[in-house]
Each structure stands twice: as C-alpha cells, then as structure tokens.
Scaffold this motif. Structure first.
Motif, mmCIF file in Angstrom:
data_model
loop_
_atom_site.group_PDB
_atom_site.id
_atom_site.type_symbol
_atom_site.label_atom_id
_atom_site.label_comp_id
_atom_site.label_asym_id
_atom_site.label_seq_id
_atom_site.Cartn_x
_atom_site.Cartn_y
_atom_site.Cartn_z
ATOM 1 N N UNK A 104 3.715 -1.233 -5.061
ATOM 2 C CA UNK A 104 2.670 -1.799 -5.170
ATOM 3 C C UNK A 104 2.182 -2.908 -4.264
ATOM 4 N N UNK A 105 3.150 -3.755 -3.786
ATOM 5 C CA UNK A 105 2.983 -4.850 -2.879
ATOM 6 C C UNK A 105 2.554 -3.845 -1.588
ATOM 7 N N UNK A 106 3.061 -2.978 -1.374
ATOM 8 C CA UNK A 106 3.046 -2.192 0.121
ATOM 9 C C UNK A 106 1.585 -1.649 -0.035
ATOM 10 N N UNK A 107 1.186 -1.185 -1.127
ATOM 11 C CA UNK A 107 -0.133 -0.463 -1.273
ATOM 12 C C UNK A 107 -1.368 -1.822 -1.099
ATOM 13 N N UNK A 108 -0.977 -2.851 -1.632
ATOM 14 C CA UNK A 108 -1.985 -4.081 -1.750
ATOM 15 C C UNK A 108 -2.046 -4.282 -0.204
ATOM 16 N N UNK A 109 -0.965 -4.432 0.497
ATOM 17 C CA UNK A 109 -0.902 -4.594 2.078
ATOM 18 C C UNK A 109 -1.670 -3.767 2.634
ATOM 19 N N UNK A 110 -1.328 -2.440 2.249
ATOM 20 C CA UNK A 110 -2.374 -1.325 3.155
ATOM 21 C C UNK A 110 -3.894 -1.616 2.896
ATOM 22 N N UNK A 111 -4.381 -2.192 2.018
ATOM 23 C CA UNK A 111 -5.565 -2.290 1.742
ATOM 24 C C UNK A 111 -6.277 -3.684 2.327
ATOM 25 N N UNK A 112 -5.333 -4.580 2.505
ATOM 26 C CA UNK A 112 -5.727 -5.741 3.057
ATOM 27 C C UNK A 112 -5.769 -5.525 4.707
ATOM 28 N N UNK A 113 -4.867 -4.593 5.251
ATOM 29 C CA UNK A 113 -4.959 -4.326 6.484
ATOM 30 C C UNK A 113 -6.067 -3.580 6.858
ATOM 31 N N UNK A 114 -6.744 -2.619 5.907
ATOM 32 C CA UNK A 114 -7.726 -1.695 6.110
ATOM 33 C C UNK A 114 -9.136 -2.723 6.561
ATOM 34 N N UNK A 115 -9.034 -3.914 5.481
ATOM 35 C CA UNK A 115 -10.342 -4.684 5.294
ATOM 36 C C UNK A 115 -10.078 -5.351 6.639
ATOM 37 N N UNK A 116 -9.201 -5.920 7.091
ATOM 38 C CA UNK A 116 -8.812 -6.598 8.386
ATOM 39 C C UNK A 116 -9.167 -5.959 9.747
ATOM 40 N N UNK A 117 -8.839 -4.369 9.563
ATOM 41 C CA UNK A 117 -9.168 -3.726 10.836
ATOM 42 C C UNK A 117 -10.510 -3.683 11.357
ATOM 43 N N UNK A 118 -11.438 -3.682 10.356
ATOM 44 C CA UNK A 118 -12.831 -3.721 10.682
ATOM 45 C C UNK A 118 -13.137 -4.992 11.654
ATOM 46 N N UNK A 119 -12.444 -6.240 11.310
ATOM 47 C CA UNK A 119 -12.895 -7.347 12.139
ATOM 48 C C UNK A 119 -12.264 -7.330 13.307
ATOM 49 N N UNK A 120 -11.045 -6.610 13.379
ATOM 50 C CA UNK A 120 -10.456 -6.439 14.771
ATOM 51 C C UNK A 120 -11.283 -5.585 15.639
ATOM 52 N N UNK A 121 -11.769 -4.752 15.179
ATOM 53 C CA UNK A 121 -12.899 -3.787 15.980
ATOM 54 C C UNK A 121 -13.986 -4.509 16.564
ATOM 55 N N UNK A 122 -14.391 -5.591 15.632
ATOM 56 C CA UNK A 122 -15.576 -6.145 15.974
ATOM 57 C C UNK A 122 -15.246 -7.271 16.899
ATOM 58 N N UNK A 123 -14.072 -7.746 16.822
ATOM 59 C CA UNK A 123 -13.612 -8.794 18.013
ATOM 60 C C UNK A 123 -13.680 -7.981 19.512
#
Length: 353
Positions: free
Chosen positions: A108-127
């Motif tokens: 469950x923690x790993x699944x939560x981490x994946x969702x957080x990373x997916x959200x952050x990935x968009x900000x990485x692309x914008x940067x």
C-alpha cells in the motif's frame, strides 16, 4: 492462492493435426520445442504462465494430472484443439493475515508512492520545459543526479531497468531530456553526454579471460589437427578399432533428432557429409571425430514424415492466409485511405491527462 501449473499451450487447426503432433512427441520424432518452431512461433508465444485448474476449462483435469515436463492432449481450448506442456507445479498457498500484514502495508505504501511520483512527474516536465537542466532538477526536486558509463552489457543500478536501456539505445547527444517511467513506479530523465566508438577492453581488465580463451582455442586447434590425421586414415578404409578408438554408434538419426549427450552442432555437420566420409567437428576445448556409414533415403509415406508433412502444409496454409489478409487490408487502406477523428483523439488525450 489455489494450486497452479506453469503451462504452455500449442493450438492446432483440428483434432487430426493435434493428434499427429502428439504421436510424434510420443515416438520421440519431435519435441514440443520443434513443433512450436515449425509453426513459426517462439516459446514465449505459447506460454500461458501460471494457471489454476478452473482457468484451463475442459483441459484442467488432464493438465493438473500431468507430471512436470509432460505433454498432454489433444485437449479442448477456447482456440481449438491443443497440446499442453506442464513446466512446473505451484502448490496452494494460504497466508494468515497477521503474517501478510507487513507485506500488505509495504504494498500500500509503494502504491501511494507511485501516485505521488506520478503527480510530481508533471512538475518535473514543466521545469525542463522552462529550461531547467538535470543538474537544476537535482537541486530543486527529490530527483537524484547520477552518471553512468553505459554499454549493451551494463546491468548495474538503473541500467537494470528495461525502460532505461531502451531509452539509452535510442537516445542521441542532440535529444532533450524527458521524464520517462522505469516500470516500478519510479521515473527518470537522461542526457547523453558523449557516445564513444567501439574499442578493445584494456588488456589488464581482461587478461585472465584472454588467457583462458587463448588456451582453449589452442587446445581445440591441437586436438583438431590430431583428429584430422585420424580422419584421413578412416577415409583410407581403416576402422575405429584399428585406430584403437572406442566409438559411440547412433543409427536412424534425423535432422531434428533429440539424442541425449549429443554435442550441439554435430548433426548439422553430419548432414553435410557424404556417405563413408569422416569429419572433425570442433567444439569448445574439444573435438568430435565422426564417420558417416550410410545415408538412408527418406520415406515420405512413413508415419512420422507424413505427420511432419501435414504440419508443414498447415503452417504454409496459415502463412498464405495471413499474407492474403495483409494484402487485402493494405489494398483497402490504399484505396479508401485512413481518416483520423481529431476530436476523438483529443478526448482520449484529455482522459489520459
């Protein structure tokens, strides 16, 4: 988890073709691998993975009664009559919640981490779209900066991921870094700093490998020279016994014969020989001296050959049918054309985002 079997399935056009293939296996005239190859398939194409008995349908009882390595059939499948090979038995498994709780929490923690990373990935692309370099990302985000000297054989660290290796192979020094997924929930961006041309390894790094390879090759060459002298004497009419050699004798071998302990590459070499000829077949660190006593003419009406002929005929018919279908599809596309519904495409992209 219920009891499962690791299963491969090879489907045939009808019961007769499937039964003929099973009889070839039973008579040791062909292997399961040979039949798969004759259909133009690989073992990955026929692999079903781990299957429960209900998931196999009508074939479930027979497959679950088979031993590991056994081929059973013909049995009914959703795609038609098929042969099934059992590659392994996975026993039923029941884990109390108390024992599984820690693993479940980690999942469950790993699944939560994946969702957080997916959200952050968009900000990485914008940067990066705003001009940020990989060094900037490492300073401003949780991404870690690393450097790797990559070759096709590199498997350490991030190079162990298929996604990373695929991206490296297609990247150039002119490409702009983009956020890509690793396959386990992580993300990465890469930049090719330099592409070095192929070059020999430094001798100090491979000295032991070079020495071992050289010694093995020298041994093979020396044995081949000695064996060639014996082969010449066999061609002159001498026998193995006269040369004080104790040969192994095999008879009635076909090109696809599956003979235990027969060196790989020996049969193809034998089928290039003339009757009565002797030949030296080099291996790795050893050689084989072989003499062909007789060539038996193939009987096209023999049971095994007739079955093989039918298999090849069915394969050819399937190939022709696929070619005709592809030709028809290509003709329709060239005459009618392909129109892309841009509004539908945009709607799909919106849902994905």
């Amino acid at each position: 988890m219920p009891e499962r079997r690791l299963v491969e399935r090879l489907v045939f056009a009808d019961d007769a073709a499937a039964q003929a293939a099973q009889e070839q296996i039973a008579a040791e005239e062909a292997t399961f691998e040979t039949l798969v190859a004759l259909r133009g398939l690989s073992l990955a194409d026929v692999d079903m993975g781990d299957m429960t008995q209900p998931a196999l349908g009508a074939a479930g009882d027979a497959v679950f009664a088979a031993e590991t390595g056994e081929v059973v059939g013909p049995l009914e499948s959703p795609l038609g009559p098929a042969l099934f090979r059992v590659n392994g038995v996975l026993p039923a498994q029941s884990t109390p919640f108390e024992e599984a709780e820690s693993a479940l929490r980690d999942e469950l923690a790993l699944d939560r981490a994946r969702r957080v990373i997916e959200t952050q990935a968009e900000s990485y692309e914008n940067l990066m779209a705003g001009g940020a370099t990989l060094e900037d990302l490492a300073q401003e985000t949780d991404l870690e900066l690393g450097q790797i000297d990559w070759t096709a054989g590199t498997q350490d660290g991030i190079a162990g991921y298929d996604a990373f290796r695929d991206e490296v192979r297609s990247a150039t020094t002119e490409d702009f870094p983009q956020i890509e997924e690793l396959g386990d929930g992580g993300v990465f961006a890469l930049r090719i700093d330099e592409i070095l041309p192929p070059a020999p390894y430094p001798l100090d790094e491979v000295r032991d490998r070079v020495r071992t390879g050289w010694e093995r090759q020298q041994t093979t060459d020396a044995l081949a020279a000695q064996a060639e002298e014996l082969a010449n004497r066999l061609r002159e009419g001498q026998t193995f016994a006269a040369l004080e050699l104790d040969p192994r004798t095999d008879t009635d071998l076909t090109r696809t014969a599956n003979v235990q302990d027969l060196p790989p590459g020996l049969l193809p070499a034998v089928f290039d020989m003339d009757e009565g000829d002797a030949k030296v077949v080099p291996l790795i660190g050893s050689v084989v001296l072989v003499q062909l006593d007789a060539i038996l003419t193939a009987d096209p009406d023999a049971e095994g050959n007739a079955q093989l002929r039918d298999l090849l005929r069915d394969q050819a018919a399937n190939d022709v049918a696929q070619d005709l279908f592809q030709a028809l599809a290509t003709d329709i596309q060239s005459r009618v054309g392909v129109n892309i519904d841009q509004s539908a495409r945009n709607a799909v992209h919106t849902q994905l985002q």
